[in-house]
Each structure stands twice: as structure tokens, then as C-alpha cells.
Enzyme design. Sequence first.
Site, PDB file in Angstrom:
ATOM      1  CG  HIS A 158     -11.978  -0.901  71.266  1.00 50.62           C
ATOM      2  ND1 HIS A 158     -13.802  -0.216  69.662  1.00 50.62           N
ATOM      3  CD2 HIS A 158     -12.305  -0.021  71.684  1.00 50.62           C
ATOM      4  CE1 HIS A 158     -14.245   0.130  70.462  1.00 50.62           C
ATOM      5  NE2 HIS A 158     -13.734   0.944  71.425  1.00 50.62           N
ATOM      6  CD  GLU A 206      -7.463  10.552  72.326  1.00 55.89           C
ATOM      7  OE1 GLU A 206      -7.669  11.317  71.912  1.00 55.89           O
ATOM      8  OE2 GLU A 206      -7.996  10.187  73.181  1.00 55.89           O
TER       9      GLU A 206
HETATM   10  C1  LIG Z   1     -10.182   9.322  69.925  1.00 54.04           C
HETATM   11  C2  LIG Z   1     -10.765   9.009  71.034  1.00 54.04           C
HETATM   12  N1  LIG Z   1     -10.233   8.664  72.217  1.00 54.04           N
HETATM   13  C3  LIG Z   1     -11.322   7.759  73.539  1.00 54.04           C
HETATM   14  C4  LIG Z   1     -11.964   6.611  72.916  1.00 54.04           C
HETATM   15  C5  LIG Z   1     -12.483   6.112  74.248  1.00 54.04           C
HETATM   16  N2  LIG Z   1     -14.207   6.120  74.164  1.00 54.04           N
HETATM   17  C6  LIG Z   1     -15.215   5.694  74.015  1.00 54.04           C
HETATM   18  S1  LIG Z   1     -16.618   6.726  74.212  1.00 54.04           S
HETATM   19  C7  LIG Z   1     -15.937   7.703  75.167  1.00 54.04           C
HETATM   20  C8  LIG Z   1     -16.648   8.397  75.964  1.00 54.04           C
HETATM   21  C9  LIG Z   1     -17.469   9.851  75.236  1.00 54.04           C
HETATM   22  O1  LIG Z   1     -18.319  10.243  75.782  1.00 54.04           O
HETATM   23  P1  LIG Z   1     -18.884  11.638  75.626  1.00 54.04           P
HETATM   24  O2  LIG Z   1     -18.371  11.857  74.585  1.00 54.04           O
HETATM   25  O3  LIG Z   1     -19.501  12.330  76.895  1.00 54.04           O
HETATM   26  O4  LIG Z   1     -20.522  10.199  74.677  1.00 54.04           O
HETATM   27  P2  LIG Z   1     -20.872   9.700  75.525  1.00 54.04           P
HETATM   28  O5  LIG Z   1     -21.092   8.017  75.576  1.00 54.04           O
HETATM   29  O6  LIG Z   1     -21.842  10.155  76.891  1.00 54.04           O
HETATM   30  O7  LIG Z   1     -22.856   9.710  74.291  1.00 54.04           O
HETATM   31  C10 LIG Z   1     -14.285   6.875  75.201  1.00 54.04           C
HETATM   32  C11 LIG Z   1     -13.544   8.237  76.568  1.00 54.04           C
HETATM   33  C12 LIG Z   1     -12.520   6.969  71.860  1.00 54.04           C
HETATM   34  N3  LIG Z   1     -13.077   6.235  71.100  1.00 54.04           N
HETATM   35  N4  LIG Z   1     -12.130   7.911  70.588  1.00 54.04           N
END
Ligand SMILES: Cc1ncc(C[n+]2csc(CCOP(=O)(O)OP(=O)(O)O)c2C)c(N)n1
Lengths: 403, 337
Positions: free
Chosen positions: B129, B60
Site C-alpha cells: 500500500h 486489474e
Molecule cells: C491485486 C490486488 N487488487 C486489489 C487489492 C485490494 N483488496 C484487498 S482485499 C480485497 C477484497 C478481497 O476479497 P475476497 O477475495 O473476497 O477476500 P476476503 O477479503 O473476503 O477474505 C481487495 C479488493 C489487493 N490486495 N490486491
Amino acid sequence: MDERPRLSLNVPEPEVRPGDTPDSSRVVIPRAGTVPRPPVDVDPKEIRDLAYSIIRVLDREGEAVGPWAGTLTDEEVAAGLRHMMTLRAFDARMVTAQRQGKTSFYMQHMGEEAVSCAFRMALEDGDMNFPTYRQAGLLIAGGYPMVDMMNQIFSNEADPLKGRQLPIMYSAKDHGFFSISGNLGTQFVQAVGWAMASAIRNDHRISVGWIGDGSTAESDFHAALVFASTYRAPVVLNIVNNQWAISTFQGIARGGSGTFAARGLGFGVPALRVDGNDYLAVHAVAKWAVERARRNLGPTLIEHVTYRVGAHSTSDDPSAYRPKTESDAWPLGDPVIRLTNHLIRCGIWSEERHKQAEAEVMDTVIAAQKEAERHGTLHAGGKPSVRDMFEGVYAEMPPHLRR
Amino acid sequence: MPRMTMIEAIRSAMDVAMGRDEAVVVFGEDVGYFGGVFRCTAGLQQKYGRSRCFDTPISELGIVGVAIGMAAYGLKPCIEIQFADYVYPAYDQIVSEAARLRYRSAGQFTCPIVIRMPTGGGIFGGQTHSQSPEALFTHVSGLKVVVPSNPRDAKGLLIAAIEDPDPVIFLEPKRLYNGPFDGHHDRPVTPWSKHPAGEVADGHYTVPLGKAEIRRAGSAVTVLAYGTMVYVAQAAAEERGIDAEIIDLRTLLPLDLDAITASVKKTGRCVVLHEATLTSGFGAELAALVQEHCFWHLEAPVQRVTGWDTPYPHAQEWDYFPGPRRVGEALAAAMEA
Ligand SMILES: Cc1ncc(C[n+]2csc(CCOP(=O)(O)OP(=O)(O)O)c2C)c(N)n1
Ligand SMILES: [Mg+2]
């Protein structure tokens, strides 16, 4: 007129999108057993190659081969298989429970079971994990009661977290499992702090940080590496590269660095890549890194190469952004099938025994679910109290909350 | 006139802005190919290309930081933070940089960016959320803060925000994306297609920043609300049979003080609503302004109905959310005093 070529923006795209045919040949995979195993006190400069290779133990025939093989007994491997099967059955039941409205949300591990299940077996009681939402295998393999996990998922009257947290955002201090945050990346640097504390107090305990491929883009990841590097913290830092961050392919977070593991090199942190769908390889690499940390040799960065077979969460439908057949084409296979084949090959397992184990595992999960549901589900039966909402904001409730 | 959900209206606003001005670029997590987890940017990459609508790494700080750099170059980024709950890593870039760029460079550099983010609760999203962080932005000089409550406004306000020369925080109440949720979580929500404010013009139009709108004219008590709480207020007034004047602020900063004072001077009573926590919330600012400007007209103390001063819970969502029952009680109390 300026005749020089004009600038343009590079926006990486995955090679395949819905409608395309996945091509697994793009993933370069070394044969099992071919990557050397250096001594744990190796000079990080000498193992820079390991950040670009993939350590693998199980070959295509299910044989455990090479210098990283042999870290577990047959009984331990069989127990490991059972942990992965349990996690898979647990996920299946909870995804269904979410569809039935018994909880609001769930995230599954399909395809990634080996990573957290195998890693847990390299740790000692007293060590601390700083997990993401996709490492429930740490709890299952660590013997945390499934019914307590489900009570949390159902936000019911027996929820250890009193209904306050989103489902699956467990916390289990006594099981070496730090409270999960929904804010990505925050835990990674906290893991380094916990490890530094253990060093400050001349303790023996180590910590383990976990992060997803996508989340390595957060500043917390980079802060974790610089602190770990500077203070040579007794921490193992794990990147679970499951190829996807919701709809975003790993190339967006990885950028031009070749691999995620390679991020460690600039910090002088030894960096290893491991076949995350190979239970034996994950365990061997975990054991190596844990020993390094415990012997005060400093941090290790591990990239677990795996694949998120399921949807990101129950709110996601991956068919909108990747081919449906991509997971079948994933060249590292399925961790449960691979370990099953290995055990069969070793002669201590059979198809029949496996079927029986599957049924037993499912029975255990269903029994736990029945017990949890007796305490209520999100919209039915026993609930945490409204008081629970106001308590625990502070150690002592301040006057403005008491009103 | 076409019917749109709030999601479609927001998408239409970006589409119109991108079509009119090549300087407008759109990016964020999952925003490009997929079109955003709430689908607000669906189709924009296909239409305008990957250089103008793209996926970003999950940072972000990075998203806002590069937007500021692009604005310094002369672009007009309209960026998405996936949930308002995830904006905190970008807070330094917003507060210390975006908000002050014009001031500290004496106008050499400006920051015409829009930071969109879904806000508010009501979806069983737990603490990450569901938050409503508007007061963290209204407290910062140099930022404008917008919270639309329906599709028609959302589109006009978003176009106005993109065209605005200064940074705008654009908070989208996610519980309103598909219909005017009034806090009655056990009843179905009317879709926007059946609501007059779901009629949204296709082309370009703006709703000016800084102008409130009276949603229900009344003479008994003034209700100051924004986002989801506008509909909760309407439900509460209806159910209690109280002739409330409900003002939808739409923009928190700059604030339409004239609309507020005109109404409170007429009714002599005021109830302030928001989902966010009470202490140091935007309601405190509103109550203070009403007190400063309408003191001699007030017949009763200003009431506030808000979320409780706790992190946003999961299981206890409907005990936390300031629903029609609590709002109705406050209306009644304001009338009795
Ligand atoms: C600071 C923040 N930004 C955005 C999100 C929204 N979000 C939740 S999971 C995710 C994807 C994460 O991907 P990854 O790190 O590859 O983990 P995976 O879900 O594949 O295990 C996002 C963008 C969040 N939870 N926290
Ligand atoms: Mg991932």
C-alpha cells in the site's frame, strides 16, 4: 430506424443494501446429511452436481448426520472447538490492540473460523498452505505460537519477519504456511507449482491453495486451474466465499456461473461446495480432497460457503454498503455456536464447561499478548533494526545497498 | 470559492467530466455503490447510473483491458486501480496495448483512458500500500504520467487527463488526500480547508498536462519534486534556511523541461526528490536531463534523495521515507559543493 431492442449493460446488484431487510430465503440450502459422499477416485464427470449443492454434516439440532459425518473423534472435535474459540479471542484482542494504536492494521475472521481451523486438521506435517490473510486458523490449529503471530502484528523486536511486512501477513515455513502476499490471488497458482514440484520429486507431500470469492476474478485463479488440471497436480484449491469482497458482493466475481465451485467444471477439476460454518463438514470435505491429492488422483476445487461477519479490515465500515442485520440473517449460523451445540448434544460439553473454556482461552491469549508486548508494539518499546530493512533484499547485499 | 480535500477535488473532476461528456465512464474495484475505498467516486453511481459508474471484479487486467476495448469503441473510461501496488496484473494491457494502440494501428484505434491510482507511502501500509511505481510508466512510450500535489491541481489535471486523446497514468499521492503532509509524521497535518490550494472551483477548468509550477521561488538551489515530496522539500528548505527554488513537476511525461532548465541555469545547483526507489528511478532521468541541458551552469553535482533500494518496509517506514532531515542534508550538501 432500427426497431430492434437496444442493448443495455448488466450490472449485478445484491438483493439488499443498507436500509433493506435481509432475506435469507434466497440462499438455497440442502438439509444436512443429504449430499452423497462419492469415493475419492470417482470420475469428476459423475459428481458435477456437487458443485451446485452444499455438503453439510451438522443439522439444526446439532446432530452429525449423513455420509460425510464421523471423520473426527469427540476429543478431536473438542480440540477443534477450542481452536475456533482461540482464533475468535485472538481476533478480538488484536482488533482492540489496533484501536489502541499498538499496530497499524488488522483483519479478523469472525464467522469464518471453521474453514481454516477444520481444514488444518486434515493435513499432515510437511504439507504446504498458500494462504490469504484470512486463514490464521491454519496457524492456531497447527500449534504455531500465538506470541509469534502477535510479534509480527506489533512489528516489534521479536517479529519473525523483522518489521518488513504489513501486520497479519505471516510466514511460517516450518508450519506449512507460505508467506502471505498483499497482492490478491498470486498464491493460488504458486500452490499448484509447489504441488507439481512434489510430483516431480515423487514425494508424498501435497499443497493447499486459498483464495477469496472476490479474488477468483484475478487471472492467477484461472492459471492455477489450468495448470492443476493439465498436470493433475496434488493440490487442494480452496475458495472461501464469505459473500463479500470489501464492499463488493460475490455476484460481481461470480457472474453467471451459478456458484464459484462450478468454475472447476470447465477444467475437469472435481468441485465441491461445503457449508463453511460447519466444522465437521469442512473437515470431511478437506479429508476427501487431501486423500485424492495424496493418492495422485489430482486436484480438487472446494468452495467454502460462509459469511464475513466483521468488517473487511480495521480500515473498513460495512454499514455503508450492507444491512447491519445481514449477518444475523445469515442462514448457516455461527460456526462456534453450532459446534458447541453439537458437543453438548454428544454429552461431552456443557454450557458451564463452555464458559470456563472461554475464560481459559482468553487467559491464554492475554498471556501471549503480554509476552509479545514486552518486546514492543508498533510505536513503543523494542523495534526491528534499520539494518533489517536493508538485509534480505538479496542473499548477499550488493554494493549499491551497502553504501 | 469552495474548499475541497484532494479526494473531493478528484471526485469533482470526474463529476464535471461525466456531466459534460456522456462518453466518460468510471469503474474499478469498490468504485460503484460504495464510491471507492478512498471515497473518490462517492455519489457518481447515484448521479449517473450503474452503466456509467460501476463495481468490477477484482481483476486489474480486466479493468484496464475492458477500458481499452471501450476506448476503441469511442468511450472515455476513467478507471481506478485501488492502489498503485495492485496495477501489476494490468501491466501487459497498459504497456503492450494501451500505450501502443495509436501507433500500431496508424491512428485507426486510439486509447483515451485515464488510469487513476493512489500512490506513495506514509500510511504504514507496508509493501502493498506504499509503492511509487511512476518510473515503470515513464519508461513506456505512449503513456502520459501525472502526479498532482494539491486539490486544485488534482482537479484541473484530472479533467485535462480525461479530455486528453491518449492514455494517462494518474498517480494520486494518498498521503496528500487530506492535507499537505511534509514528512513530519509526528506533527498534525494542516487540512486542505486551511490551505490556499484547497480552494477549488466548482465547475470545469483544466490544468494543462506538461506544465510544472514553481512552489517556492529561490535563487540558491533548484529542487525538482512531485507529489508528497513537494511539501517535504518546502519543510526542509524552511528548516535549513536555504533559499531553494522548488519546482512541482505535476506531469512527469510530458516533462516541462523549460521550467527545469530555466531554474537550474539560474541557481547552478539541483536536488532531485522522489519517494520511489533510487536505481533507475525517475530521478535518474531528471539528473541526466539537467546534466545534458545545464552542464555548463552547474556548480555542484546533482543530488538525489529517494526511497532506499529495498521493498517498502512496515516498521521502518520513517527510516525509509525520504523525510525533511535527509532532504535538508542534501540541500546543504548541494550548497557546500
Ligand atoms: C491485486 C490486488 N487488487 C486489489 C487489492 C485490494 N483488496 C484487498 S482485499 C480485497 C477484497 C478481497 O476479497 P475476497 O477475495 O473476497 O477476500 P476476503 O477479503 O473476503 O477474505 C481487495 C479488493 C489487493 N490486495 N490486491
Ligand atoms: Mg470475500
